[in-house]
Design a protein around this motif. Structure first.
Motif, PDB file in Angstrom:
ATOM      1  N   GLU A   1       0.897  -1.309  -0.045  1.00 56.89           N
ATOM      2  CA  GLU A   1       0.127  -0.016   0.042  1.00 56.89           C
ATOM      3  C   GLU A   1       1.051   1.262  -0.013  1.00 56.89           C
ATOM      4  O   GLU A   1       0.563   2.341  -0.598  1.00 56.89           O
ATOM      5  N   ALA A   2       2.011   1.311   0.715  1.00 56.70           N
ATOM      6  CA  ALA A   2       3.056   2.379   0.734  1.00 56.70           C
ATOM      7  C   ALA A   2       3.496   2.549  -0.669  1.00 56.70           C
ATOM      8  O   ALA A   2       3.821   3.738  -1.088  1.00 56.70           O
ATOM      9  N   LEU A   3       3.620   1.498  -1.350  1.00 54.97           N
ATOM     10  CA  LEU A   3       4.425   1.436  -2.781  1.00 54.97           C
ATOM     11  C   LEU A   3       3.172   2.287  -3.595  1.00 54.97           C
ATOM     12  O   LEU A   3       3.582   2.981  -4.579  1.00 54.97           O
ATOM     13  N   VAL A   4       1.907   1.873  -3.484  1.00 57.20           N
ATOM     14  CA  VAL A   4       0.968   2.254  -4.151  1.00 57.20           C
ATOM     15  C   VAL A   4       0.726   3.871  -4.088  1.00 57.20           C
ATOM     16  O   VAL A   4       0.728   4.723  -5.135  1.00 57.20           O
ATOM     17  N   ASP A   5       1.040   4.528  -2.656  1.00 55.50           N
ATOM     18  CA  ASP A   5       1.110   5.851  -2.634  1.00 55.50           C
ATOM     19  C   ASP A   5       2.388   6.461  -3.262  1.00 55.50           C
ATOM     20  O   ASP A   5       1.895   7.529  -3.824  1.00 55.50           O
ATOM     21  N   LYS A   6       3.418   5.942  -3.219  1.00 47.55           N
ATOM     22  CA  LYS A   6       4.468   6.558  -3.653  1.00 47.55           C
ATOM     23  C   LYS A   6       4.367   6.434  -5.339  1.00 47.55           C
ATOM     24  O   LYS A   6       4.713   7.624  -5.954  1.00 47.55           O
ATOM     25  N   ALA A   7       3.812   5.503  -5.997  1.00 48.13           N
ATOM     26  CA  ALA A   7       3.568   5.351  -7.259  1.00 48.13           C
ATOM     27  C   ALA A   7       2.571   6.316  -7.725  1.00 48.13           C
ATOM     28  O   ALA A   7       3.053   7.113  -8.683  1.00 48.13           O
ATOM     29  N   THR A   8       1.647   6.583  -6.912  1.00 48.48           N
ATOM     30  CA  THR A   8       0.496   7.601  -7.696  1.00 48.48           C
ATOM     31  C   THR A   8       0.847   8.966  -7.339  1.00 48.48           C
ATOM     32  O   THR A   8       0.533   9.913  -8.142  1.00 48.48           O
ATOM     33  N   ALA A   9       2.124   9.046  -6.483  1.00 41.09           N
ATOM     34  CA  ALA A   9       2.751  10.379  -6.248  1.00 41.09           C
ATOM     35  C   ALA A   9       3.922  10.496  -7.336  1.00 41.09           C
ATOM     36  O   ALA A   9       4.432  11.888  -7.417  1.00 41.09           O
ATOM     37  N   GLY A  10       4.246   9.713  -7.902  1.00 39.41           N
ATOM     38  CA  GLY A  10       5.046  10.003  -9.520  1.00 39.41           C
ATOM     39  C   GLY A  10       6.245   9.222  -9.159  1.00 39.41           C
ATOM     40  O   GLY A  10       7.385   9.362  -9.775  1.00 39.41           O
ATOM     41  N   ASP A  11       6.664   8.262  -8.229  1.00 34.87           N
ATOM     42  CA  ASP A  11       7.797   7.595  -7.990  1.00 34.87           C
ATOM     43  C   ASP A  11       7.891   6.505  -8.850  1.00 34.87           C
ATOM     44  O   ASP A  11       7.076   5.433  -8.770  1.00 34.87           O
ATOM     45  N   LYS A  12       8.661   6.443  -9.990  1.00 32.83           N
ATOM     46  CA  LYS A  12       8.529   5.493 -10.960  1.00 32.83           C
ATOM     47  C   LYS A  12       9.296   4.259 -10.468  1.00 32.83           C
ATOM     48  O   LYS A  12       8.529   3.174 -10.947  1.00 32.83           O
ATOM     49  N   LYS A  13      10.326   4.065  -9.666  1.00 33.03           N
ATOM     50  CA  LYS A  13      10.682   2.986  -9.195  1.00 33.03           C
ATOM     51  C   LYS A  13       9.764   2.214  -8.340  1.00 33.03           C
ATOM     52  O   LYS A  13       9.509   0.805  -8.526  1.00 33.03           O
TER      53      LYS A  13
ATOM     54  N   SER B   1      -7.232   4.674  -7.655  1.00 29.87           N
ATOM     55  CA  SER B   1      -8.460   4.307  -7.417  1.00 29.87           C
ATOM     56  C   SER B   1      -8.310   3.191  -6.076  1.00 29.87           C
ATOM     57  O   SER B   1      -9.286   2.643  -5.697  1.00 29.87           O
ATOM     58  N   PHE B   2      -7.026   2.776  -5.892  1.00 34.70           N
ATOM     59  CA  PHE B   2      -7.177   1.451  -5.038  1.00 34.70           C
ATOM     60  C   PHE B   2      -7.154   2.213  -3.593  1.00 34.70           C
ATOM     61  O   PHE B   2      -6.401   3.162  -3.400  1.00 34.70           O
ATOM     62  N   ARG B   3      -8.165   1.543  -2.985  1.00 38.06           N
ATOM     63  CA  ARG B   3      -8.471   2.109  -1.582  1.00 38.06           C
ATOM     64  C   ARG B   3      -7.885   1.344  -0.434  1.00 38.06           C
ATOM     65  O   ARG B   3      -7.961   1.751   0.724  1.00 38.06           O
ATOM     66  N   GLY B   4      -7.270   0.181  -0.722  1.00 43.54           N
ATOM     67  CA  GLY B   4      -7.101  -0.818   0.402  1.00 43.54           C
ATOM     68  C   GLY B   4      -8.143  -1.691   1.125  1.00 43.54           C
ATOM     69  O   GLY B   4      -7.932  -2.024   2.027  1.00 43.54           O
ATOM     70  N   ASP B   5      -9.373  -1.472   0.556  1.00 45.70           N
ATOM     71  CA  ASP B   5     -10.326  -2.230   0.985  1.00 45.70           C
ATOM     72  C   ASP B   5     -10.092  -4.101   0.756  1.00 45.70           C
ATOM     73  O   ASP B   5     -10.523  -4.534   1.614  1.00 45.70           O
ATOM     74  N   SER B   6      -9.269  -4.075  -0.118  1.00 49.65           N
ATOM     75  CA  SER B   6      -8.903  -5.836  -0.321  1.00 49.65           C
ATOM     76  C   SER B   6      -7.464  -5.664  -0.227  1.00 49.65           C
ATOM     77  O   SER B   6      -6.787  -4.077  -0.408  1.00 49.65           O
ATOM     78  N   SER B   7      -6.805  -6.702  -0.587  1.00 52.11           N
ATOM     79  CA  SER B   7      -5.465  -6.661  -0.812  1.00 52.11           C
ATOM     80  C   SER B   7      -5.051  -6.172  -2.363  1.00 52.11           C
ATOM     81  O   SER B   7      -5.842  -5.994  -2.916  1.00 52.11           O
ATOM     82  N   PHE B   8      -3.800  -5.575  -2.257  1.00 49.25           N
ATOM     83  CA  PHE B   8      -3.489  -5.187  -3.559  1.00 49.25           C
ATOM     84  C   PHE B   8      -3.735  -6.175  -4.730  1.00 49.25           C
ATOM     85  O   PHE B   8      -4.110  -6.030  -5.841  1.00 49.25           O
TER      86      PHE B   8
END
Length: 283
Positions: A10-22, A66-73
């Protein structure tokens, strides 16, 4: 995988949506093999599965916010993939649909003895193994699209009925009932016709040249026998990743799963490296 691992995702998702390409590359790399295997079972051929996997991963990237963490990634990705594949019309078997009746008739009446040697100096045992893996996969195309997805999630990925029900938008009870009926249908067909997994007279080694003639396998392109298998432990972790967040667990065993082909991985990397990446990221 445990709750801590899911939190990392979930932390990776947050980073990715913020523009973290890695972070985005890590997410894509982590799911591309399971998406490819689902696509391969749903569509029947490596080439169609590769094309669909790229479409699904692109859809995953563009909908990441749109991923909200209601289920696993992983469950979220499976839902995107299953919905995409149920409506996918560009694959070969969408244009040339199969049925158990057609498949059974071909096994009973195909004139395999009239075909010359077409093996092109490739060992017949290797071609027979290629045909066996291809045949059991293509046989799934005899099921309607939703039944195929139910069978794959329940029998090959061993997804818990509550999670599979959510993915397919049906109750766990309805999912279990349909899975039981579909398994019986598949088992009956194998028992009647297949000499590898049932009591039938069909033997892969006897049908190699017939399969080559009908373009079911290609001695110069052995997709299954040259592909690297994914360790069962890795696939167990995939299943657990879906279930941990829902406090579910279940023992399971897997049929063969494959790493996505190198050519597909290169295309995905090109996408991530392209100038379009910023547009995709901000969609």
């Amino acid at each position: 995988m445990n709750k801590k691992t899911n939190e990392k995702l979930e932390a990776l998702v947050d980073k990715a949506t913020a523009g973290d390409k890695k972070a985005l590359e890590t997410l894509v790399t982590g799911v591309q093999d399971i998406v490819f295997n689902l696509a391969l079972r749903m569509l029947g051929t490596f080439s169609d599965a590769e094309d669909a996997t790229q479409d699904i991963l692109l859809k995953m990237i563009t909908h990441l916010s749109s991923f909200r963490g209601d289920s696993s990634f992983t469950t979220w990705v499976f839902s995107i993939a299953a919905n995409h594949l149920k409506n996918y019309k560009k694959h070969m078997f969408a244009h040339y649909p199969l049925s158990f009746e057609y498949y059974g008739d071909d096994i009973e009446n195909g004139k395999i003895q009239d075909v010359p040697d077409l093996t092109q100096n490739v060992e017949k045992d290797i071609l027979a193994e290629e045909l066996k893996m291809s045949c059991t996969n293509v046989m799934l195309q005899c099921l309607d699209t939703e039944s195929r997805c139910i069978f794959i999630l329940g029998t090959m990925f061993k997804v818990d009925s509550r999670i599979a029900g959510d993915i397919l938008e049906m109750t766990p009870e309805a999912y279990r009932q349909r899975l039981s009926r579909i398994r019986r249908k598949m088992a009956d067909f194998l028992g009647q016709y297949c000499g590898e997994y049932g009591g039938g007279r069909c033997k892969c080694k006897d049908r190699v040249n017939y399969a080559i003639q009908n373009r079911r396998i290609n001695p110069l392109q052995l997709d299954y026998t040259v592909s690297k298998e994914i360790p069962a432990k890795t696939m167990l972790e995939v299943k657990n990743a879906m279930e941990d967040i829902d406090d579910l667990s279940q023992d399971f065993s897997f049929c063969k799963s494959y790493q996505s082909p190198e050519r597909m991985k290169h295309l995905i990397q090109e996408l991530l490296d392209s100038a379009q990446f910023s547009i995709i990221r901000n969609s």
